[in-house]
Design an enzyme around this catalytic site. Structure first.
Site, PDB file in Angstrom:
ATOM      1  N   GLN A 103       0.834  -1.197   0.000  1.00 47.42           N
ATOM      2  CA  GLN A 103       0.000   0.000   0.000  1.00 47.42           C
ATOM      3  C   GLN A 103       0.872   1.251   0.000  1.00 47.42           C
ATOM      4  O   GLN A 103       0.363   2.362  -0.004  1.00 47.42           O
ATOM      5  CB  GLN A 103      -0.896   0.007   1.241  1.00 47.42           C
ATOM      6  N   HIS A 121      -1.152   1.574  -4.446  1.00 49.89           N
ATOM      7  CA  HIS A 121      -1.369   3.020  -4.440  1.00 49.89           C
ATOM      8  C   HIS A 121      -0.356   3.740  -5.330  1.00 49.89           C
ATOM      9  O   HIS A 121      -0.143   4.939  -5.195  1.00 49.89           O
ATOM     10  CB  HIS A 121      -1.329   3.560  -3.006  1.00 49.89           C
TER      11      HIS A 121
END
Ligand code: ZN
Length: 252
Positions: A103, A121
Protein backbone atom coordinates in the site's frame (compact mmCIF):
# COMPACT_ATOMS: atom_id res chain seq x y z
CA UNK A 1 2.68 -16.80 24.10
CA UNK A 2 6.10 -15.25 24.43
CA UNK A 3 7.37 -13.07 21.62
CA UNK A 4 10.30 -15.40 20.87
CA UNK A 5 8.05 -18.46 20.63
CA UNK A 6 5.77 -16.60 18.21
CA UNK A 7 8.76 -15.57 16.12
CA UNK A 8 9.95 -19.19 15.98
CA UNK A 9 6.49 -20.31 14.96
CA UNK A 10 6.33 -17.73 12.16
CA UNK A 11 9.80 -18.72 10.92
CA UNK A 12 8.80 -22.37 10.88
CA UNK A 13 5.72 -21.53 8.77
CA UNK A 14 7.93 -19.62 6.34
CA UNK A 15 10.24 -22.62 6.15
CA UNK A 16 7.37 -24.93 5.23
CA UNK A 17 5.85 -22.63 2.62
CA UNK A 18 6.80 -22.46 -1.04
CA UNK A 19 4.38 -19.87 -2.36
CA UNK A 20 4.54 -16.88 -0.05
CA UNK A 21 2.97 -13.51 -0.75
CA UNK A 22 3.67 -10.46 1.38
CA UNK A 23 1.28 -7.59 2.01
CA UNK A 24 2.98 -4.52 3.42
CA UNK A 25 1.57 -1.32 4.85
CA UNK A 26 2.87 1.93 6.29
CA UNK A 27 4.43 0.16 9.29
CA UNK A 28 7.18 -1.36 7.16
CA UNK A 29 8.29 2.11 6.12
CA UNK A 30 7.83 4.06 9.35
CA UNK A 31 10.97 2.24 10.49
CA UNK A 32 12.70 3.78 7.47
CA UNK A 33 11.66 7.22 8.73
CA UNK A 34 8.63 7.66 6.50
CA UNK A 35 5.57 8.92 8.39
CA UNK A 36 2.30 7.02 8.31
CA UNK A 37 0.14 9.39 6.32
CA UNK A 38 -3.10 7.77 7.32
CA UNK A 39 -2.53 6.88 10.95
CA UNK A 40 -4.08 8.71 13.89
CA UNK A 41 -2.90 12.29 13.75
CA UNK A 42 -1.61 11.45 10.28
CA UNK A 43 -1.09 14.13 7.72
CA UNK A 44 -4.33 13.52 5.90
CA UNK A 45 -6.03 15.24 8.80
CA UNK A 46 -4.38 18.52 7.85
CA UNK A 47 -7.11 20.73 6.36
CA UNK A 48 -7.04 21.11 2.60
CA UNK A 49 -4.48 18.37 2.04
CA UNK A 50 -6.87 15.89 0.51
CA UNK A 51 -8.12 18.52 -1.91
CA UNK A 52 -4.62 19.50 -2.95
CA UNK A 53 -3.58 15.88 -3.51
CA UNK A 54 -6.67 14.92 -5.46
CA UNK A 55 -7.16 14.56 -9.18
CA UNK A 56 -9.06 17.85 -9.35
CA UNK A 57 -6.49 19.53 -7.10
CA UNK A 58 -3.75 18.51 -9.51
CA UNK A 59 -5.78 19.81 -12.44
CA UNK A 60 -6.60 23.11 -10.72
CA UNK A 61 -3.11 23.86 -9.45
CA UNK A 62 -0.21 21.58 -10.32
CA UNK A 63 2.01 24.10 -8.52
CA UNK A 64 0.22 23.70 -5.18
CA UNK A 65 0.12 19.98 -5.75
CA UNK A 66 3.89 19.80 -6.20
CA UNK A 67 4.65 22.17 -3.33
CA UNK A 68 2.56 19.98 -1.00
CA UNK A 69 3.81 16.65 -2.25
CA UNK A 70 7.44 17.69 -1.96
CA UNK A 71 6.84 18.84 1.60
CA UNK A 72 5.20 15.49 2.44
CA UNK A 73 7.34 13.13 0.48
CA UNK A 74 10.82 14.66 0.57
CA UNK A 75 12.06 12.22 3.20
CA UNK A 76 10.96 9.32 1.00
CA UNK A 77 13.77 10.11 -1.43
CA UNK A 78 16.36 9.66 1.31
CA UNK A 79 14.80 6.58 2.93
CA UNK A 80 16.65 3.26 2.91
CA UNK A 81 15.02 -0.18 2.89
CA UNK A 82 14.57 -1.77 6.32
CA UNK A 83 15.39 -5.32 7.49
CA UNK A 84 11.78 -6.26 6.70
CA UNK A 85 12.21 -5.11 3.09
CA UNK A 86 15.47 -7.09 2.90
CA UNK A 87 13.85 -10.17 4.42
CA UNK A 88 11.30 -10.22 1.58
CA UNK A 89 14.09 -9.90 -0.99
CA UNK A 90 15.89 -12.82 0.64
CA UNK A 91 12.75 -14.98 0.60
CA UNK A 92 12.35 -14.23 -3.10
CA UNK A 93 15.98 -15.25 -3.73
CA UNK A 94 15.22 -18.52 -1.95
CA UNK A 95 12.33 -18.95 -4.39
CA UNK A 96 9.82 -19.02 -1.54
CA UNK A 97 8.24 -15.62 -2.00
CA UNK A 98 6.35 -15.02 -5.24
CA UNK A 99 5.08 -11.47 -4.87
CA UNK A 100 4.94 -8.40 -2.68
CA UNK A 101 1.74 -6.39 -2.51
CA UNK A 102 2.13 -2.96 -0.96
CA UNK A 103 0.00 0.00 0.00
CA UNK A 104 3.09 2.21 0.17
CA UNK A 105 4.14 4.67 -2.51
CA UNK A 106 7.80 4.89 -1.49
CA UNK A 107 9.14 2.30 -3.91
CA UNK A 108 11.32 0.79 -1.17
CA UNK A 109 10.51 -2.82 -2.08
CA UNK A 110 11.85 -2.26 -5.58
CA UNK A 111 14.80 -0.29 -4.22
CA UNK A 112 15.61 -3.19 -1.88
CA UNK A 113 15.62 -5.64 -4.81
CA UNK A 114 12.17 -7.25 -4.86
CA UNK A 115 11.29 -7.91 -8.49
CA UNK A 116 7.57 -8.73 -8.37
CA UNK A 117 5.84 -5.86 -6.59
CA UNK A 118 2.19 -4.82 -6.90
CA UNK A 119 1.99 -1.20 -5.78
CA UNK A 120 -1.71 -0.71 -5.05
CA UNK A 121 -1.37 3.02 -4.44
CA UNK A 122 1.22 3.56 -7.15
CA UNK A 123 4.72 4.94 -6.72
CA UNK A 124 6.09 8.41 -6.27
CA UNK A 125 9.31 7.44 -8.08
CA UNK A 126 7.89 7.68 -11.57
CA UNK A 127 5.37 9.90 -13.30
CA UNK A 128 3.82 10.15 -16.71
CA UNK A 129 2.48 12.69 -19.13
CA UNK A 130 -1.35 12.63 -19.03
CA UNK A 131 -1.39 13.51 -22.73
CA UNK A 132 1.16 11.28 -24.48
CA UNK A 133 1.87 8.77 -21.72
CA UNK A 134 5.67 9.20 -21.69
CA UNK A 135 7.16 8.01 -18.40
CA UNK A 136 9.57 10.06 -16.31
CA UNK A 137 11.81 9.43 -13.30
CA UNK A 138 10.64 11.92 -10.68
CA UNK A 139 13.58 12.10 -8.23
CA UNK A 140 15.38 14.92 -10.02
CA UNK A 141 12.21 17.03 -10.23
CA UNK A 142 11.59 16.64 -6.50
CA UNK A 143 15.21 17.47 -5.67
CA UNK A 144 14.95 20.60 -7.82
CA UNK A 145 11.77 21.75 -6.06
CA UNK A 146 13.37 20.99 -2.69
CA UNK A 147 16.30 23.21 -3.61
CA UNK A 148 13.74 26.00 -3.87
CA UNK A 149 13.05 26.01 -7.59
CA UNK A 150 9.33 25.45 -7.61
CA UNK A 151 8.92 24.59 -11.24
CA UNK A 152 6.13 22.22 -12.24
CA UNK A 153 7.65 19.26 -14.09
CA UNK A 154 6.52 19.39 -17.70
CA UNK A 155 6.48 16.71 -20.38
CA UNK A 156 9.39 17.34 -22.70
CA UNK A 157 7.20 16.66 -25.74
CA UNK A 158 3.81 18.20 -24.82
CA UNK A 159 4.76 20.76 -22.15
CA UNK A 160 1.83 19.67 -19.95
CA UNK A 161 2.35 18.97 -16.22
CA UNK A 162 3.64 15.46 -15.47
CA UNK A 163 1.44 13.51 -13.06
CA UNK A 164 3.25 11.32 -10.52
CA UNK A 165 2.20 7.66 -10.59
CA UNK A 166 0.70 7.79 -7.11
CA UNK A 167 -2.97 7.06 -6.64
CA UNK A 168 -4.56 10.39 -5.77
CA UNK A 169 -7.81 11.03 -4.00
CA UNK A 170 -10.60 10.57 -6.56
CA UNK A 171 -8.30 8.20 -8.52
CA UNK A 172 -9.12 4.55 -9.16
CA UNK A 173 -6.73 1.83 -8.07
CA UNK A 174 -4.36 0.74 -10.84
CA UNK A 175 -6.25 -2.18 -12.31
CA UNK A 176 -3.22 -4.27 -13.29
CA UNK A 177 -1.69 -4.05 -9.82
CA UNK A 178 -5.00 -4.93 -8.22
CA UNK A 179 -5.65 -7.92 -10.49
CA UNK A 180 -2.12 -9.16 -9.92
CA UNK A 181 -2.55 -8.80 -6.17
CA UNK A 182 -5.82 -10.74 -6.16
CA UNK A 183 -4.26 -13.47 -8.28
CA UNK A 184 -1.27 -13.71 -5.92
CA UNK A 185 -3.51 -13.75 -2.84
CA UNK A 186 -5.68 -16.49 -4.34
CA UNK A 187 -2.79 -18.84 -5.05
CA UNK A 188 -0.42 -18.31 -2.10
CA UNK A 189 0.03 -20.82 0.72
CA UNK A 190 1.23 -18.21 3.22
CA UNK A 191 0.55 -14.50 3.42
CA UNK A 192 2.95 -12.37 5.44
CA UNK A 193 1.23 -9.19 6.55
CA UNK A 194 3.81 -6.63 7.61
CA UNK A 195 3.04 -3.28 9.18
CA UNK A 196 -0.55 -2.92 8.09
CA UNK A 197 -3.50 -2.45 10.39
CA UNK A 198 -5.65 -3.74 7.48
CA UNK A 199 -8.01 -0.81 7.70
CA UNK A 200 -7.75 0.51 4.16
CA UNK A 201 -10.00 -1.18 1.62
CA UNK A 202 -9.79 -2.78 -0.82
CA UNK A 203 -6.25 -3.86 0.23
CA UNK A 204 -7.72 -5.20 3.47
CA UNK A 205 -9.76 -7.72 1.46
CA UNK A 206 -6.63 -9.54 0.33
CA UNK A 207 -5.95 -11.50 3.55
CA UNK A 208 -9.55 -12.74 3.42
CA UNK A 209 -9.07 -13.89 -0.17
CA UNK A 210 -5.86 -15.69 0.83
CA UNK A 211 -7.46 -17.23 3.91
CA UNK A 212 -10.54 -18.46 2.07
CA UNK A 213 -8.28 -20.13 -0.48
CA UNK A 214 -6.44 -22.06 2.19
CA UNK A 215 -3.45 -19.84 2.93
CA UNK A 216 -2.18 -19.25 6.43
CA UNK A 217 -1.71 -15.72 7.67
CA UNK A 218 1.25 -14.39 9.62
CA UNK A 219 0.71 -10.85 10.88
CA UNK A 220 3.45 -8.66 12.32
CA UNK A 221 2.12 -5.26 13.31
CA UNK A 222 2.46 -2.94 16.28
CA UNK A 223 -1.27 -2.66 16.80
CA UNK A 224 -4.14 -5.09 16.60
CA UNK A 225 -5.75 -5.94 13.29
CA UNK A 226 -9.18 -7.31 12.56
CA UNK A 227 -7.54 -10.49 11.19
CA UNK A 228 -5.58 -11.42 14.33
CA UNK A 229 -8.10 -14.15 15.20
CA UNK A 230 -7.77 -15.73 11.78
CA UNK A 231 -3.98 -15.62 11.74
CA UNK A 232 -1.82 -18.67 12.34
CA UNK A 233 0.57 -16.29 14.08
CA UNK A 234 -0.03 -12.66 15.06
CA UNK A 235 2.95 -10.82 16.49
CA UNK A 236 2.28 -7.43 18.01
CA UNK A 237 5.67 -5.84 18.06
CA UNK A 238 8.07 -3.74 16.08
CA UNK A 239 8.46 -5.26 12.64
CA UNK A 240 12.22 -4.64 12.68
CA UNK A 241 12.78 -6.94 15.65
CA UNK A 242 11.00 -9.81 13.94
CA UNK A 243 12.60 -9.11 10.57
CA UNK A 244 16.16 -9.07 11.94
CA UNK A 245 15.70 -12.46 13.58
CA UNK A 246 14.04 -13.96 10.51
CA UNK A 247 16.59 -12.45 8.15
CA UNK A 248 19.48 -13.93 10.17
CA UNK A 249 17.77 -17.34 10.00
CA UNK A 250 17.30 -17.28 6.25
CA UNK A 251 20.76 -15.94 5.47
CA UNK A 252 22.27 -19.17 6.80
ZN1 ZN B 1 3.59 14.32 -23.26
Amino acid sequence: MKMMALTEQAISLIRKSGNIVALSGAGISTEAGIPDFRGPGGMWEEPGLMDQLSVSGFRNSPETFYRTSVRLFSNIARAEPTPAHRLLVRLEQLNKLKAVITQNIDGLHTAAGSTKVFELHGTYRTGHCPQCGTEFEMAEFYAEIERGNLRVPLCTACAVPIKPDIVLFEDLLPVNAWNGAVQAATTCDLMLIFGSSLMVYPAAELPMIAFENGARLVIVNLGETSYDNMAAVAIKSRLGDFAKTALATFME
